[in-house]
Write a protein that holds these residues in place. Structure first.
Motif, PDB file in Angstrom:
ATOM      1  N   ASP A 135     -51.428  55.753 -56.824  1.00 25.94           N
ATOM      2  CA  ASP A 135     -49.998  55.438 -56.726  1.00 25.94           C
ATOM      3  C   ASP A 135     -49.487  55.666 -55.305  1.00 25.94           C
ATOM      4  OD1 ASP A 135     -49.384  54.979 -59.654  1.00 25.94           O
ATOM      5  OD2 ASP A 135     -50.206  57.001 -59.740  1.00 25.94           O
ATOM      6  N   ILE A 136     -49.911  56.763 -54.679  1.00 28.62           N
ATOM      7  CA  ILE A 136     -49.484  57.033 -53.307  1.00 28.62           C
ATOM      8  C   ILE A 136     -50.039  55.973 -52.363  1.00 28.62           C
ATOM      9  CG2 ILE A 136     -49.587  58.693 -51.406  1.00 28.62           C
ATOM     10  CD1 ILE A 136     -49.822  60.912 -53.506  1.00 28.62           C
ATOM     11  N   GLY A 137     -51.294  55.571 -52.582  1.00 29.78           N
ATOM     12  CA  GLY A 137     -51.895  54.537 -51.742  1.00 29.78           C
ATOM     13  C   GLY A 137     -51.157  53.212 -51.825  1.00 29.78           C
ATOM     14  N   ARG A 138     -50.739  52.854 -53.023  1.00 29.80           N
ATOM     15  CA  ARG A 138     -49.969  51.609 -53.185  1.00 29.80           C
ATOM     16  C   ARG A 138     -48.650  51.692 -52.424  1.00 29.80           C
ATOM     17  NH1 ARG A 138     -50.127  47.422 -56.939  1.00 29.80           N
ATOM     18  NH2 ARG A 138     -48.155  46.312 -57.249  1.00 29.80           N
ATOM     19  N   ALA A 139     -47.999  52.850 -52.465  1.00 31.03           N
ATOM     20  CA  ALA A 139     -46.747  53.024 -51.738  1.00 31.03           C
ATOM     21  C   ALA A 139     -46.948  52.974 -50.234  1.00 31.03           C
ATOM     22  CB  ALA A 139     -46.099  54.354 -52.137  1.00 31.03           C
ATOM     23  N   LEU A 140     -48.166  53.318 -49.782  1.00 30.33           N
ATOM     24  CA  LEU A 140     -48.467  53.323 -48.349  1.00 30.33           C
ATOM     25  C   LEU A 140     -49.030  52.003 -47.841  1.00 30.33           C
ATOM     26  CD1 LEU A 140     -49.993  56.911 -47.937  1.00 30.33           C
ATOM     27  CD2 LEU A 140     -47.686  56.133 -47.354  1.00 30.33           C
ATOM     28  N   GLY A 141     -49.130  50.984 -48.702  1.00 28.21           N
ATOM     29  CA  GLY A 141     -49.541  49.678 -48.213  1.00 28.21           C
ATOM     30  C   GLY A 141     -50.792  49.089 -48.804  1.00 28.21           C
ATOM     31  N   ASP A 142     -51.375  49.717 -49.814  1.00 33.61           N
ATOM     32  CA  ASP A 142     -52.547  49.120 -50.464  1.00 33.61           C
ATOM     33  C   ASP A 142     -52.152  47.827 -51.170  1.00 33.61           C
ATOM     34  OD1 ASP A 142     -54.563  50.792 -49.674  1.00 33.61           O
ATOM     35  OD2 ASP A 142     -54.422  52.123 -51.416  1.00 33.61           O
ATOM     36  N   THR A 143     -53.156  47.085 -51.634  1.00 34.99           N
ATOM     37  CA  THR A 143     -52.930  45.803 -52.299  1.00 34.99           C
ATOM     38  C   THR A 143     -51.883  45.921 -53.412  1.00 34.99           C
ATOM     39  OG1 THR A 143     -53.992  44.038 -53.592  1.00 34.99           O
ATOM     40  CG2 THR A 143     -54.858  46.261 -53.869  1.00 34.99           C
ATOM     41  N   LYS A 144     -51.069  44.875 -53.532  1.00 34.27           N
ATOM     42  CA  LYS A 144     -50.044  44.841 -54.569  1.00 34.27           C
ATOM     43  C   LYS A 144     -50.567  44.201 -55.853  1.00 34.27           C
ATOM     44  CE  LYS A 144     -47.130  46.693 -51.750  1.00 34.27           C
ATOM     45  NZ  LYS A 144     -46.798  48.131 -51.885  1.00 34.27           N
ATOM     46  N   GLU A 145     -51.842  43.807 -55.866  1.00 35.78           N
ATOM     47  CA  GLU A 145     -52.429  43.276 -57.085  1.00 35.78           C
ATOM     48  C   GLU A 145     -52.449  44.339 -58.171  1.00 35.78           C
ATOM     49  OE1 GLU A 145     -55.720  39.900 -56.036  1.00 35.78           O
ATOM     50  OE2 GLU A 145     -56.300  41.982 -55.660  1.00 35.78           O
ATOM     51  N   HIS A 146     -52.335  43.893 -59.410  1.00 37.21           N
ATOM     52  CA  HIS A 146     -52.408  44.845 -60.505  1.00 37.21           C
ATOM     53  C   HIS A 146     -53.812  45.423 -60.581  1.00 37.21           C
ATOM     54  CE1 HIS A 146     -52.200  46.474 -64.618  1.00 37.21           C
ATOM     55  NE2 HIS A 146     -50.878  46.502 -64.414  1.00 37.21           N
ATOM     56  N   CYS A 147     -53.905  46.677 -60.930  1.00 35.38           N
ATOM     57  CA  CYS A 147     -55.200  47.361 -60.936  1.00 35.38           C
ATOM     58  C   CYS A 147     -56.206  46.718 -61.893  1.00 35.38           C
ATOM     59  CB  CYS A 147     -55.020  48.831 -61.298  1.00 35.38           C
ATOM     60  SG  CYS A 147     -54.086  49.126 -62.829  1.00 35.38           S
ATOM     61  N   SER A 148     -55.727  45.975 -62.890  1.00 38.43           N
ATOM     62  CA  SER A 148     -56.628  45.347 -63.850  1.00 38.43           C
ATOM     63  C   SER A 148     -57.379  44.165 -63.263  1.00 38.43           C
ATOM     64  CB  SER A 148     -55.851  44.895 -65.092  1.00 38.43           C
ATOM     65  OG  SER A 148     -54.854  43.944 -64.730  1.00 38.43           O
ATOM     66  N   VAL A 149     -56.880  43.600 -62.143  1.00 35.79           N
ATOM     67  CA  VAL A 149     -57.545  42.440 -61.533  1.00 35.79           C
ATOM     68  C   VAL A 149     -58.036  42.725 -60.122  1.00 35.79           C
ATOM     69  CG1 VAL A 149     -56.251  40.796 -62.936  1.00 35.79           C
ATOM     70  CG2 VAL A 149     -55.337  41.508 -60.710  1.00 35.79           C
ATOM     71  N   SER A 150     -57.595  43.810 -59.524  1.00 39.54           N
ATOM     72  CA  SER A 150     -57.999  44.127 -58.157  1.00 39.54           C
ATOM     73  C   SER A 150     -59.437  44.628 -58.126  1.00 39.54           C
ATOM     74  CB  SER A 150     -57.070  45.197 -57.579  1.00 39.54           C
ATOM     75  OG  SER A 150     -57.496  45.601 -56.300  1.00 39.54           O
ATOM     76  N   THR A 151     -60.242  44.097 -57.163  1.00 37.79           N
ATOM     77  CA  THR A 151     -61.644  44.512 -57.027  1.00 37.79           C
ATOM     78  C   THR A 151     -61.980  44.971 -55.615  1.00 37.79           C
ATOM     79  OG1 THR A 151     -62.313  42.231 -56.556  1.00 37.79           O
ATOM     80  CG2 THR A 151     -62.435  42.963 -58.858  1.00 37.79           C
ATOM     81  N   GLY A 152     -61.062  44.837 -54.689  1.00 35.04           N
ATOM     82  CA  GLY A 152     -61.340  45.203 -53.310  1.00 35.04           C
ATOM     83  C   GLY A 152     -61.062  46.660 -53.032  1.00 35.04           C
ATOM     84  N   PRO A 153     -61.321  47.091 -51.799  1.00 38.15           N
ATOM     85  CA  PRO A 153     -61.066  48.490 -51.417  1.00 38.15           C
ATOM     86  C   PRO A 153     -59.577  48.784 -51.316  1.00 38.15           C
ATOM     87  CG  PRO A 153     -61.745  47.220 -49.502  1.00 38.15           C
ATOM     88  CD  PRO A 153     -61.913  46.313 -50.685  1.00 38.15           C
ATOM     89  N   ARG A 154     -59.230  50.014 -51.593  1.00 40.12           N
ATOM     90  CA  ARG A 154     -57.864  50.498 -51.438  1.00 40.12           C
ATOM     91  C   ARG A 154     -57.936  51.703 -50.501  1.00 40.12           C
ATOM     92  NH1 ARG A 154     -55.866  51.163 -57.559  1.00 40.12           N
ATOM     93  NH2 ARG A 154     -58.089  51.446 -57.980  1.00 40.12           N
ATOM     94  N   TRP A 155     -57.849  51.409 -49.200  1.00 42.77           N
ATOM     95  CA  TRP A 155     -58.170  52.428 -48.214  1.00 42.77           C
ATOM     96  C   TRP A 155     -57.140  53.541 -48.114  1.00 42.77           C
ATOM     97  CZ3 TRP A 155     -62.934  52.188 -47.795  1.00 42.77           C
ATOM     98  CH2 TRP A 155     -63.636  50.991 -47.643  1.00 42.77           C
ATOM     99  N   ALA A 156     -55.861  53.213 -48.308  1.00 42.56           N
ATOM    100  CA  ALA A 156     -54.849  54.270 -48.267  1.00 42.56           C
ATOM    101  C   ALA A 156     -55.049  55.255 -49.421  1.00 42.56           C
ATOM    102  CB  ALA A 156     -53.445  53.664 -48.313  1.00 42.56           C
ATOM    103  N   ALA A 157     -55.309  54.708 -50.615  1.00 44.41           N
ATOM    104  CA  ALA A 157     -55.585  55.568 -51.765  1.00 44.41           C
ATOM    105  C   ALA A 157     -56.845  56.390 -51.534  1.00 44.41           C
ATOM    106  CB  ALA A 157     -55.729  54.726 -53.032  1.00 44.41           C
ATOM    107  N   ALA A 158     -57.869  55.756 -50.949  1.00 42.97           N
ATOM    108  CA  ALA A 158     -59.111  56.478 -50.663  1.00 42.97           C
ATOM    109  C   ALA A 158     -58.869  57.616 -49.678  1.00 42.97           C
ATOM    110  CB  ALA A 158     -60.166  55.514 -50.120  1.00 42.97           C
ATOM    111  N   ALA A 159     -57.995  57.374 -48.680  1.00 42.36           N
ATOM    112  CA  ALA A 159     -57.699  58.414 -47.696  1.00 42.36           C
ATOM    113  C   ALA A 159     -56.974  59.590 -48.349  1.00 42.36           C
ATOM    114  CB  ALA A 159     -56.867  57.833 -46.558  1.00 42.36           C
ATOM    115  N   ILE A 160     -55.976  59.299 -49.195  1.00 45.71           N
ATOM    116  CA  ILE A 160     -55.264  60.376 -49.910  1.00 45.71           C
ATOM    117  C   ILE A 160     -56.231  61.143 -50.801  1.00 45.71           C
ATOM    118  CG2 ILE A 160     -53.476  60.874 -51.601  1.00 45.71           C
ATOM    119  CD1 ILE A 160     -52.399  60.104 -48.867  1.00 45.71           C
TER     120      ILE A 160
END
Length: 517
Positions: A135-160
């Motif tokens: 959730d924090i990663g999405r607020a910081l700029g990660d993909t806006k795709e819904h988690c049910s269809v997203s398959t790429g990296p979420r680097w902000a979430a990974a950093a948190i």
């Protein structure tokens, strides 16, 4: 490596089982009041260690869920082991320094409890960061795709997530060293180091049972729908719910320990540390103390290091092995639900291992007195060798399309037996060696000794963290190569334990040693 880490309902069971070891030491026809006093003292010792169960609850969630969860954030499998590199760094830096200062702390609440309090508060913040990282990663700029269809990296979430992971490991090391040292302090007078460490091990088993049960639960998102969000689907919401319960249990267990531990304030006149010492000079004193360790302690460190080289591949990849090799799933894409089911099944396997760990912990003091600690340590490593070898074979056969889920669960359950030895005997042996030196007026202090022993754990963890992923990638066999290497180290250590370790039997205040043989 290690981890985490329940309530008073368990006290009666422990009172019955552990007290048998003390009842035998009371003279026949002796004073019943004296016997009851010792029994209640043992019960209080057990309850004073509750914080280790709370910490192990969170550690169980970390072991069972975070390697798979990190891959859902887009971290490749071959780099997952690198996310665990914070563990050895934290252990190498934090535990020796915390051990040093906890031996000399003159706070009113005692030597160990100030570090336990601060560490627990940091753990609570850390698990919240991990649980809400998506959730924090999405607020910081990660993909806006819904988690049910997203398959790429979420680097902000990974950093948190990594920041929370690092703080969690640093805080775990802040708490566990003083908690173990406190058990050695409180048990030294009447119960002996093996009983104290067995109590610590039992609480770890209780924490593991509760933690792995929470990790295996796939209903958190149904019970608490508000856990889900567009960035956090079912598996993520389940992790979030489990980690929120960790905060509650850690606060409760910490409060019980802080109240019951009964530490006395250390007299400043008894503190021999020179005034003006800082962090770096304290760390320097640690390495100076290494030169003054008895030869038997160096042998304990060597065997401990090789033992943990055998165990870390399992700790890092246990549930991932179940999701990949046994269930044939992957963290992202169409087979992610299959993988998540395998991870939850792996958590159930770890729950079974914790039950066998808890049952075995009752037997360890008696076995060490009868066989000596080094024989018990050696037998446990032979068991790890057999189980790791079986996991390699089962994983290879399962990838051919065979259903071997029941066998995999059985192996998880069996590994709890040597795990009970891993979590208690090395610390008891080290405590006895230090106690013998203190009796001679040359002791280094229990806190510092545990910090030194922790170095023998974090170095192999660092080796595995740096090499396991690249080795798996080179062989293209997922987790199988790492398990094979772990089995080989277990066999080597089983032999070395018989050759190098001192002959200790868990006696209070005096180690029974025979020249390392």
């Amino acid at each position: 490596m290690e981890d985490g880490r329940s309530d008073a309902k368990e006290a009666s069971m422990v009172e019955l089982a552990l007290s048998l070891e003390k009842v035998r030491q009371i003279e026949g026809g002796g004073d019943n009041a004296d016997g009851q006093k010792k029994l209640w003292g043992l019960l209080r010792l057990f309850m004073a260690c509750m914080v280790s169960g709370g910490i192990q609850y969170g550690w169980a969630l970390q072991l069972s869920l975070l390697s798979p969860y990190s891959q859902t954030l887009g971290i490749p499998h071959q780099y997952v082991s690198l996310t665990w590199i914070c563990g050895p760094i934290a252990g190498f830096v934090v535990q020796p320094i915390v051990g040093y200062y906890s031996d000399r702390c003159t706070a009113r609440m005692g030597r160990r409890r100030p570090f336990i309090l601060v560490g627990c508060l940091i753990i609570c913040v850390s698990v919240l960061l991990i649980g809400f990282s998506a959730d924090i990663g999405r607020a910081l700029g990660d993909t806006k795709e819904h988690c049910s269809v997203s398959t790429g990296p979420r680097w902000a979430a990974a950093a948190i997530y990594i920041v929370g992971f690092w703080f969690l490991d640093f805080a775990n090391n802040t708490v566990q060293g003083p908690a173990r040292a406190m058990m050695a302090d409180l048990s030294a007078g009447n119960h002996g180091p093996n009983v104290g460490q067995a109590v610590f091990c039992l609480w770890m088993a209780i924490g593991n049972v509760l933690g792995y049960t929470a990790g295996a639960n796939g209903k958190w998102h149904e019970w608490f729908p508000w856990l889900k969000s567009s960035a956090c689907c079912d598996a993520c919401a389940n992790l979030k719910g489990a980690f929120l319960t960790a905060v509650i249990l850690i606060v409760i267990s910490m409060t019980v320990t802080m109240y019951l531990a009964g530490e006395k304030q250390l007299d400043k006149a008894d503190v021999q540390a020179a005034s003006g010492r800082g962090c770096f000079s304290a760390f320097g004193d640690l390495f100076k103390s290494l030169r003054n360790l008895p030869p038997s302690m160096f042998k304990v460190l060597a065997v401990t290091a090789i033992t943990w080289l055998a165990w870390f591949p399992f700790f890092q990849y246990d549930t991932d092995w179940m999701g990949r090799e046994i269930y044939h799933g992957v963290p992202q894409g169409p087979k992610s639900s299959v993988y998540d089911a395998g991870v939850r099944e792996g958590a159930i396997g770890l729950l079974l291992s914790s039950i066998t760990l808890g049952a075995t912990s009752f037997l360890i003091p008696k076995l060490c007195r009868k066989l000596t600690s080094k024989v018990v340590w050696s037998i446990s490593n032979f068991m790890v060798f057999g189980i790791m070898t079986a996991m390699v074979v089962v994983g290879l056969i399962s990838t051919k399309g065979y259903n071997l889920k029941a066998i995999a669960l059985t192996l998880f359950a069996l590994i709890g037996i040597p795990q009970a030895v891993l979590f208690s005997v090395p610390w008891a042996v080290a405590s006895e060696v230090v106690a013998a030196e203190e009796d001679d007026g040359q002791g280094q202090g229990q806190g510092l000794a545990i910090g030194v022993l922790n170095i023998a754990i974090v170095v192999p963890q660092l080796i595995i963290a740096l090499t396991a992923g690249p080795i798996d990638k080179a062989f293209g066999k997922d987790n199988t190569p790492a398990f094979g290497i772990g089995g080989a180290f277990a066999f080597i250590c089983a032999i070395l334990a018989l050759i190098l370790l001192p002959k200790t039997r868990g006696n209070s205040n005096a180690a029974v040693m025979a020249g390392g043989h």
